[in-house]
Design a protein around this motif. Structure first.
Motif, mmCIF file in Angstrom:
data_model
loop_
_atom_site.group_PDB
_atom_site.id
_atom_site.type_symbol
_atom_site.label_atom_id
_atom_site.label_comp_id
_atom_site.label_asym_id
_atom_site.label_seq_id
_atom_site.Cartn_x
_atom_site.Cartn_y
_atom_site.Cartn_z
ATOM 1 N N LYS A 150 38.142 41.350 24.038
ATOM 2 C CA LYS A 150 36.988 41.786 23.292
ATOM 3 C C LYS A 150 35.649 41.097 24.045
ATOM 4 C CE LYS A 150 35.712 42.250 18.670
ATOM 5 N NZ LYS A 150 35.687 41.588 17.401
ATOM 6 N N TYR A 151 35.649 39.803 24.248
ATOM 7 C CA TYR A 151 34.538 38.896 24.646
ATOM 8 C C TYR A 151 34.071 39.507 26.057
ATOM 9 C CZ TYR A 151 31.462 35.184 25.597
ATOM 10 O OH TYR A 151 30.301 34.526 26.064
ATOM 11 N N ALA A 152 35.109 39.506 27.071
ATOM 12 C CA ALA A 152 34.739 39.731 28.379
ATOM 13 C C ALA A 152 34.008 41.291 28.479
ATOM 14 C CB ALA A 152 36.101 39.953 29.142
ATOM 15 N N LYS A 153 34.701 42.204 27.556
ATOM 16 C CA LYS A 153 34.088 43.526 27.472
ATOM 17 C C LYS A 153 32.544 43.531 27.064
ATOM 18 C CE LYS A 153 38.042 46.790 26.691
ATOM 19 N NZ LYS A 153 38.811 47.286 25.904
ATOM 20 N N GLN A 154 32.352 42.719 26.179
ATOM 21 C CA GLN A 154 31.001 42.772 25.388
ATOM 22 C C GLN A 154 29.918 41.745 25.994
ATOM 23 O OE1 GLN A 154 31.788 41.256 21.574
ATOM 24 N NE2 GLN A 154 32.620 43.016 20.790
ATOM 25 N N SER A 155 30.537 40.951 26.823
ATOM 26 C CA SER A 155 29.661 39.871 27.468
ATOM 27 C C SER A 155 28.865 40.656 28.725
ATOM 28 C CB SER A 155 30.220 38.476 28.220
ATOM 29 O OG SER A 155 29.448 38.041 28.880
ATOM 30 N N LYS A 156 27.596 40.155 29.093
ATOM 31 C CA LYS A 156 26.687 40.594 29.958
ATOM 32 C C LYS A 156 27.344 40.126 31.574
ATOM 33 C CE LYS A 156 22.447 41.451 27.852
ATOM 34 N NZ LYS A 156 22.480 40.927 26.526
ATOM 35 N N ALA A 157 28.040 38.901 31.244
ATOM 36 C CA ALA A 157 28.499 38.392 32.544
ATOM 37 C C ALA A 157 29.579 39.177 33.311
ATOM 38 C CB ALA A 157 29.313 37.028 32.266
ATOM 39 N N LYS A 158 29.610 38.951 34.424
ATOM 40 C CA LYS A 158 30.347 39.929 35.402
ATOM 41 C C LYS A 158 31.443 39.203 35.872
ATOM 42 C CE LYS A 158 27.660 43.730 35.877
ATOM 43 N NZ LYS A 158 27.610 43.936 34.498
ATOM 44 N N GLU A 159 31.662 37.797 35.629
ATOM 45 C CA GLU A 159 32.637 36.907 36.139
ATOM 46 C C GLU A 159 33.102 35.933 35.081
ATOM 47 O OE1 GLU A 159 31.986 35.165 40.205
ATOM 48 O OE2 GLU A 159 30.172 36.207 40.007
ATOM 49 N N PHE A 160 34.543 35.875 35.085
ATOM 50 C CA PHE A 160 34.922 34.745 34.239
ATOM 51 C C PHE A 160 36.092 33.998 34.464
ATOM 52 C CE2 PHE A 160 33.348 38.801 32.041
ATOM 53 C CZ PHE A 160 32.786 38.327 31.026
ATOM 54 N N ILE A 161 36.044 32.474 34.266
ATOM 55 C CA ILE A 161 37.286 31.712 34.544
ATOM 56 C C ILE A 161 37.908 31.730 33.142
ATOM 57 C CG2 ILE A 161 37.657 29.301 34.965
ATOM 58 C CD1 ILE A 161 34.848 29.128 35.911
ATOM 59 N N ILE A 162 39.339 31.698 33.151
ATOM 60 C CA ILE A 162 40.047 32.168 31.866
ATOM 61 C C ILE A 162 41.097 30.907 31.902
ATOM 62 C CG2 ILE A 162 41.788 33.638 30.940
ATOM 63 C CD1 ILE A 162 39.162 34.806 31.138
ATOM 64 N N ALA A 163 41.004 29.926 30.952
ATOM 65 C CA ALA A 163 41.963 28.988 30.751
ATOM 66 C C ALA A 163 43.104 29.408 29.656
ATOM 67 C CB ALA A 163 41.162 27.736 30.232
ATOM 68 N N THR A 164 43.981 30.014 30.444
ATOM 69 C CA THR A 164 45.090 30.361 29.444
ATOM 70 C C THR A 164 46.069 30.794 30.558
ATOM 71 O OG1 THR A 164 46.197 31.389 27.478
ATOM 72 C CG2 THR A 164 44.886 33.006 29.219
ATOM 73 N N GLU A 165 47.415 31.117 30.048
ATOM 74 C CA GLU A 165 48.609 31.247 30.909
ATOM 75 C C GLU A 165 48.106 32.486 31.854
ATOM 76 O OE1 GLU A 165 52.495 32.656 32.077
ATOM 77 O OE2 GLU A 165 50.975 33.892 31.704
ATOM 78 N N GLU A 166 48.428 32.363 33.088
ATOM 79 C CA GLU A 166 47.611 33.203 34.061
ATOM 80 C C GLU A 166 48.036 34.571 34.049
ATOM 81 O OE1 GLU A 166 49.258 31.974 38.043
ATOM 82 O OE2 GLU A 166 51.067 33.479 37.491
ATOM 83 N N GLY A 167 48.921 35.065 33.321
ATOM 84 C CA GLY A 167 49.383 36.463 33.068
ATOM 85 C C GLY A 167 48.478 37.183 32.317
ATOM 86 N N MET A 168 47.471 36.625 31.755
ATOM 87 C CA MET A 168 46.537 36.920 30.724
ATOM 88 C C MET A 168 45.556 37.928 31.829
ATOM 89 S SD MET A 168 45.514 37.675 27.825
ATOM 90 C CE MET A 168 44.176 38.758 27.641
ATOM 91 N N LEU A 169 45.556 37.564 33.059
ATOM 92 C CA LEU A 169 44.535 38.170 33.951
ATOM 93 C C LEU A 169 45.135 39.429 34.361
ATOM 94 C CD1 LEU A 169 43.931 34.988 34.540
ATOM 95 C CD2 LEU A 169 42.871 35.905 36.446
ATOM 96 N N ASN A 170 46.339 39.964 34.174
ATOM 97 C CA ASN A 170 46.668 41.234 34.436
ATOM 98 C C ASN A 170 46.154 42.198 33.270
ATOM 99 O OD1 ASN A 170 48.652 40.317 36.453
ATOM 100 N ND2 ASN A 170 50.188 39.893 34.960
ATOM 101 N N ARG A 171 46.153 41.512 32.049
ATOM 102 C CA ARG A 171 45.638 42.509 31.098
ATOM 103 C C ARG A 171 44.276 42.738 31.169
ATOM 104 N NH1 ARG A 171 45.927 42.820 25.311
ATOM 105 N NH2 ARG A 171 44.883 44.983 24.909
ATOM 106 N N LEU A 172 43.507 41.730 31.376
ATOM 107 C CA LEU A 172 41.976 41.810 31.563
ATOM 108 C C LEU A 172 41.673 42.626 32.753
ATOM 109 C CD1 LEU A 172 41.236 37.658 30.993
ATOM 110 C CD2 LEU A 172 40.370 39.674 29.774
ATOM 111 N N LYS A 173 42.497 42.532 33.665
ATOM 112 C CA LYS A 173 41.964 43.304 35.179
ATOM 113 C C LYS A 173 42.371 44.752 34.704
ATOM 114 C CE LYS A 173 42.633 39.595 38.622
ATOM 115 N NZ LYS A 173 43.549 38.979 39.213
ATOM 116 N N LYS A 174 43.458 44.839 34.095
ATOM 117 C CA LYS A 174 43.541 46.470 33.535
ATOM 118 C C LYS A 174 42.809 47.016 32.644
ATOM 119 C CE LYS A 174 47.869 48.251 31.292
ATOM 120 N NZ LYS A 174 48.598 49.098 32.021
ATOM 121 N N GLU A 175 42.152 46.130 31.658
ATOM 122 C CA GLU A 175 41.356 46.797 30.660
ATOM 123 C C GLU A 175 39.809 46.615 30.829
ATOM 124 O OE1 GLU A 175 42.533 46.558 26.703
ATOM 125 O OE2 GLU A 175 44.764 46.679 27.159
ATOM 126 N N VAL A 176 39.361 45.565 31.388
ATOM 127 C CA VAL A 176 37.941 45.256 31.638
ATOM 128 C C VAL A 176 37.685 45.663 32.981
ATOM 129 C CG1 VAL A 176 36.107 43.675 30.955
ATOM 130 C CG2 VAL A 176 38.516 43.624 29.873
#
Ligand code: 13P
Ligand code: SF4
Length: 303
Positions: free
Chosen positions: A222-248
């Protein structure tokens, strides 16, 4: 990249799922190929909500033990399967009912909030559950001035900065999030100066203090979709990046967390076997399930 062999298994799982009237619930940290057979992908709270709504006869939980147990707590008449016995959350095992009872005796006026990453036995000893999405809201919804918070120490410390209540904190931790170091985050920020930094509340306080946003895995989408930023550093289990890349789409994500081997112990092979043989079934003694259900439902009623 999904291989030909994996494609075959995905087809077989999807076919078997229909034949058996099964639903597959998949946590965000699962392998990308597991996403391909998911009926729902989400965080602990979202998947608990899906589990409470489903009409399917069988629930296959691609996540860890406490998530499958929560599904069983809410669905006693359904068969709930965990594809491998290795999918256990070590943090959930860090609470013993004996020690929790001792703490309750020491603080008789305190309410017990158990993070959903706990066993059914621990939930049964709790007043209410919470997840990484609602732990502050749940705490503030209680009339008690004191709260025993189990099992995550880091989340408990963070909670203490967000509420006026006194938080009595258990000393549990997640081995994946606790290893994320402020030093590495600082380096990542130097490498990606335009990136926003998002952290899961299971990270240590020194990480949470420097985060632009602290939220659950679903909150990250939700946050990555709404934010004006174009890049994000994600501090959680790395699998989360699959979901973020798929949906954002159109944004970049940099992983700052490691691997949860317990979540990753689920693969297409053991998922197929689990569905075929209807294993490994989650069983909870009824008196524990009823007490645990009260704590889970009380959380869901808060919102
Ligand atoms: P979420 O509820 O944010 O998905 O977190 C579950 C979990 O196990 C985090 O390590
Ligand atoms: Fe448990 Fe940590 Fe794995 Fe989440 S990432 S399931 S808290 S061990």
């Amino acid at each position: 990249m999904i291989t030909e062999e994996q494609k075959e298994l995905i087809e077989k799982i999807n076919k078997l799922k229909k034949e058996k009237d099964a639903v597959i619930l998949v946590h965000n940290y699962q392998r990308p190929e597991i996403y391909e057979v998911a009926d729902h992908i989400g965080d602990s709270l979202g998947l608990s909500q899906e589990a409470s709504k489903t009409k399917a006869k069988i629930i296959v939980f691609c996540g860890v033990d406490f998530m499958a147990e929560t599904a069983k707590i809410l669905n006693p008449d359904k068969k709930v399967l965990l594809p491998t016995k290795s999918a256990q959350c070590p943090m959930a095992a860090m609470v013993t009912v004996k020690e929790l009872k001792e703490l309750k005796e020491k603080y008789p006026d305190a309410a017990v909030i158990s993070y959903v990453n706990t066993s059914a036995e621990t939930k049964a000893e709790s007043d209410i559950c919470c997840t990484s999405r609602n732990f502050v809201e749940i705490t503030d919804s209680l009339p008690n001035k004191e709260v025993i918070f189990v099992p995550d120490e880091h989340m408990g410390n963070y909670l203490q900065t967000k509420t006026d209540k006194k938080i009595i904190i258990w000393k549990g931790y997640c081995y994946v999030h606790t290893k994320i170091s402020a030093e590495n985050i600082k380096k990542a920020k130097q490498l990606h100066p335009a990136a926003e930094f998002i952290a899961h509340p299971e990270c240590p306080m020194e990480i949470l203090e420097i985060a632009d946003k602290v939220c659950s895995t679903e909150g990250m989408i939700k946050y990555a979709k709404q934010s004006k930023a174009k890049e994000f550093i994600i501090a959680t289990e790395e699998g989360m990046l699959n979901r973020l890349k798929k949906e954002v789409l159109g944004k970049k994500f940099y992983a700052a967390g490691g691997v949860c081997f317990n979540q990753k112990s689920i693969n297409l092979e053991n998922l197929y076997e689990a569905l075929k043989k209807e294993q490994f079934e989650i069983k909870i003694p009824e008196e524990i399930r009823i007490k645990a259900k009260k704590a889970v439902e009380r959380m869901m009623d808060v919102g």
